[in-house]
Enzyme design. Structure first.
Site, short mmCIF file in Angstrom:
data_model
loop_
_atom_site.label_atom_id
_atom_site.label_comp_id
_atom_site.label_asym_id
_atom_site.label_seq_id
_atom_site.Cartn_x
_atom_site.Cartn_y
_atom_site.Cartn_z
N CYS A 1 -8.23 -10.10 4.49
CA CYS A 1 -9.05 -9.53 3.04
C CYS A 1 -9.49 -10.51 2.14
O CYS A 1 -10.10 -10.30 1.17
CB CYS A 1 -7.87 -8.61 2.36
SG CYS A 1 -7.57 -6.89 3.31
N HIS B 1 -7.92 -7.52 -5.76
CA HIS B 1 -8.42 -6.91 -4.69
C HIS B 1 -7.69 -5.73 -4.37
O HIS B 1 -6.48 -5.46 -4.68
CB HIS B 1 -7.96 -7.76 -3.17
CG HIS B 1 -7.94 -7.19 -1.91
ND1 HIS B 1 -9.04 -6.75 -1.52
CD2 HIS B 1 -7.03 -6.83 -1.30
CE1 HIS B 1 -8.99 -5.98 0.00
NE2 HIS B 1 -7.54 -6.16 -0.17
N ASN C 1 -9.88 0.65 0.52
CA ASN C 1 -9.89 -0.95 0.91
C ASN C 1 -10.88 -1.39 1.75
O ASN C 1 -10.69 -1.11 2.97
CB ASN C 1 -8.23 -1.22 1.32
CG ASN C 1 -7.95 -2.61 1.62
OD1 ASN C 1 -9.03 -3.59 1.81
ND2 ASN C 1 -6.79 -3.05 2.02
N HIS D 1 -10.75 -10.91 -18.01
CA HIS D 1 -10.64 -9.95 -17.11
C HIS D 1 -10.16 -10.28 -15.74
O HIS D 1 -10.04 -11.26 -15.36
CB HIS D 1 -12.37 -9.47 -16.69
CG HIS D 1 -13.20 -9.49 -17.92
ND1 HIS D 1 -13.26 -8.14 -18.61
CD2 HIS D 1 -14.31 -10.04 -18.43
CE1 HIS D 1 -14.17 -8.00 -19.56
NE2 HIS D 1 -14.87 -9.27 -19.43
N HIS E 1 -1.74 -21.28 1.36
CA HIS E 1 -1.68 -20.58 2.71
C HIS E 1 -0.10 -20.83 3.31
O HIS E 1 0.44 -21.91 3.21
CB HIS E 1 -2.66 -21.38 3.85
CG HIS E 1 -2.71 -20.57 5.18
ND1 HIS E 1 -1.72 -20.33 5.97
CD2 HIS E 1 -4.03 -20.23 5.86
CE1 HIS E 1 -1.88 -19.56 7.11
NE2 HIS E 1 -3.38 -19.64 7.02
N HIS F 1 -9.98 3.90 -5.44
CA HIS F 1 -10.28 5.44 -5.47
C HIS F 1 -11.60 5.68 -4.88
O HIS F 1 -11.54 6.73 -4.09
CB HIS F 1 -10.06 5.84 -6.78
CG HIS F 1 -10.02 7.41 -6.98
ND1 HIS F 1 -11.17 8.08 -7.16
CD2 HIS F 1 -9.03 8.30 -6.88
CE1 HIS F 1 -11.06 9.44 -7.04
NE2 HIS F 1 -9.60 9.60 -6.93
#
EC number: 2.3.1.-
Length: 427
Positions: free
Chosen positions: A136, A307, A340, A303, A215, A336
């Site tokens: 992702c 994700h 995803n 802001h 990572h 919503h």
């Protein structure tokens, strides 16, 4: 960044409550307890009734997807967004010097970048990179790659395409930790146009100020918390374990240690050092909700683009950074409305901010992403001009935020929770 375009499928691909119920019932491997688990997950996932599924799943072929199904799904997203990107900017595909395509679960030969080059007849010296298996957070991996390439190739134009192959990877087994992906992941993606040509600065909408990648795949626990495997019956799927939030907390904390000094003023850093000192001994056991305790990131950014991986992830990051409902609204509404969408998800969140006319010149946006491996990739964008394009939200922004995000799935299928069914075997 000069422009970005997100993908929105047609209404014939919509997964509303009624269709989702039929889709669940099609899986003959599930028993009553599995149905109950799915009911609870779908209701609590924060996903609405207007998300989009892949064509083969809509047509009832989730258990027998073909190579052509994979090509069709990815082509639809990639070519639709690129067509709009080139049309909106007036940039010709022949002007593109760098191309990066990231799709984690589909890596054909020739590569997807070659497919794009062939479709748009791009120039022969284009620098093309195909990224797979990045999860992702792949979108920021791709942008980081472009950032480094820009140091070598001056006055260049780069295109990044971020999406995922959902259809051929729909899980048809009954392992609960693998069924979660079906409840969360939906079809979507985004194409972006970036440049390091100063002559185009007046056209830029965002400027990349900082990008930090973390990572922690050296840890076996973190490596295996979000992984593609086969279950005991031989059904392939994506396994999400209980260690995922622990890995996310560790990677997030490590990332912030590098990123925060780059974005906060000195007074905010000193305050954090004083406030966080008593908590340092507990850092190794910190939960996602407590990673940013004591931090005041609003001293450096306006802001927060999180994700939309799931309601639990959004809420966890929100509690960690002390964010308000207003700050979390873009991520929750993107989840919503679109679900995803993997690596493309960040850009639906950004699009919501723009459609709501929140983004003003000089504002800074913190993008936060997590991905299998395990990775946490975060960056900060600076808004270069006032933005108010409704983009992919054009047809629905007037309905957001809704009065309630409760999923009607519970009302329609609540019968599976009745105790008297405990001794009944569903056929």
């Amino acid at each position: 960044m000069l422009h970005y375009e997100c993908y929105k499928a047609g209404e014939d691909r919509m997964l509303d409550t009624e269709f989702s119920g039929k889709l669940v019932m099609r899986n003959k491997n599930l028993g009553l307890e599995e149905y109950r688990f799915l009911l609870q997950t779908i209701v609590n996932a924060g996903i609405g009734e207007q998300t989009y599924g892949p064509k083969n799943v809509i047509e009832g072929r989730e258990a027998s997807a073909t190579l052509q199904d994979a090509y069709s799904e990815v082509d639809g997203i990639v070519f639709d967004t690129l067509d709009k990107l080139f049309a909106s900017t007036g940039i010709s595909p022949s002007e593109i010097g760098i191309l990066v395509v990231n799709v984690s679960l589909f890596s054909p030969a020739p590569s997807l970048t070659s497919r794009v080059v062939n479709r748009y007849k791009m120039k022969e010296d284009i620098k093309a990179f195909n990224l797979s298996g990045m999860g992702c957070s792949a979108s920021l991996v791709a942008i980081d790659l472009v950032k480094h390439l820009f140091r070598t190739y001056r006055n260049s134009l780069a295109v990044v395409v971020s999406t995922e192959s959902i259809g051929p990877n729909w899980y048809c087994g009954k392992e609960r930790s693998m069924m979660l992906s079906n409840c969360l992941f939906r079809s979507g993606g985004c194409s972006m146009l970036l440049t390091n040509n100063r002559a185009l600065k007046h056209r830029a909408i965002f400027k990349l100020n900082h990008l930090v990648r973390t990572h922690i795949g050296a840890s076996d626990e973190a490596y295996g918390c979000c992984i593609q495997v086969e279950d005991s019956l031989g059904y392939p799927g994506f396994l999400l374990t209980r260690n995922l939030t622990k890995a996310a907390a560790k990677a997030f904390a490590m990332n912030l240690r590098v990123l925060v000094p780059k974005i906060l003023p000195l007074w905010a850093l000193l305050r954090y050092v004083l406030v966080s000192r008593p908590r340092r001994n507990k850092a190794k056991t910190a939960k996602l909700e407590s990673v940013g305790a004591g931090l005041n990131l609003k001293a450096g950014v306006e802001h927060f683009c999180i994700h939309p991986g799931g309601k639990a992830v959004i809420d966890g990051v929100g509690k960690s950074l002390g964010l308000t409902d207003y700050d979390l609204e873009p991520a929750k509404m993107a989840l919503h409305r679109f679900g995803n969408t993997s690596a493309g998800g960040l850009w639906y969140v950004l699009g919501y901010m723009e459609a709501k006319k929140r983004l003003k010149k000089g504002d800074r946006i913190l993008m936060i992403s997590f991905g299998g491996g395990f990775k946490c990739n975060n960056c900060v964008w600076e808004v270069m001009k006032d933005l108010e394009d409704a983009n992919v939200w054009k047809d629905s922004i007037h309905n957001y935020p809704p009065n309630s995000t409760a999923n009607p799935f519970l009302e329609k299928y609540s019968w599976v929770n009745d105790d008297y069914l405990s001794f009944v075997r569903l056929d």
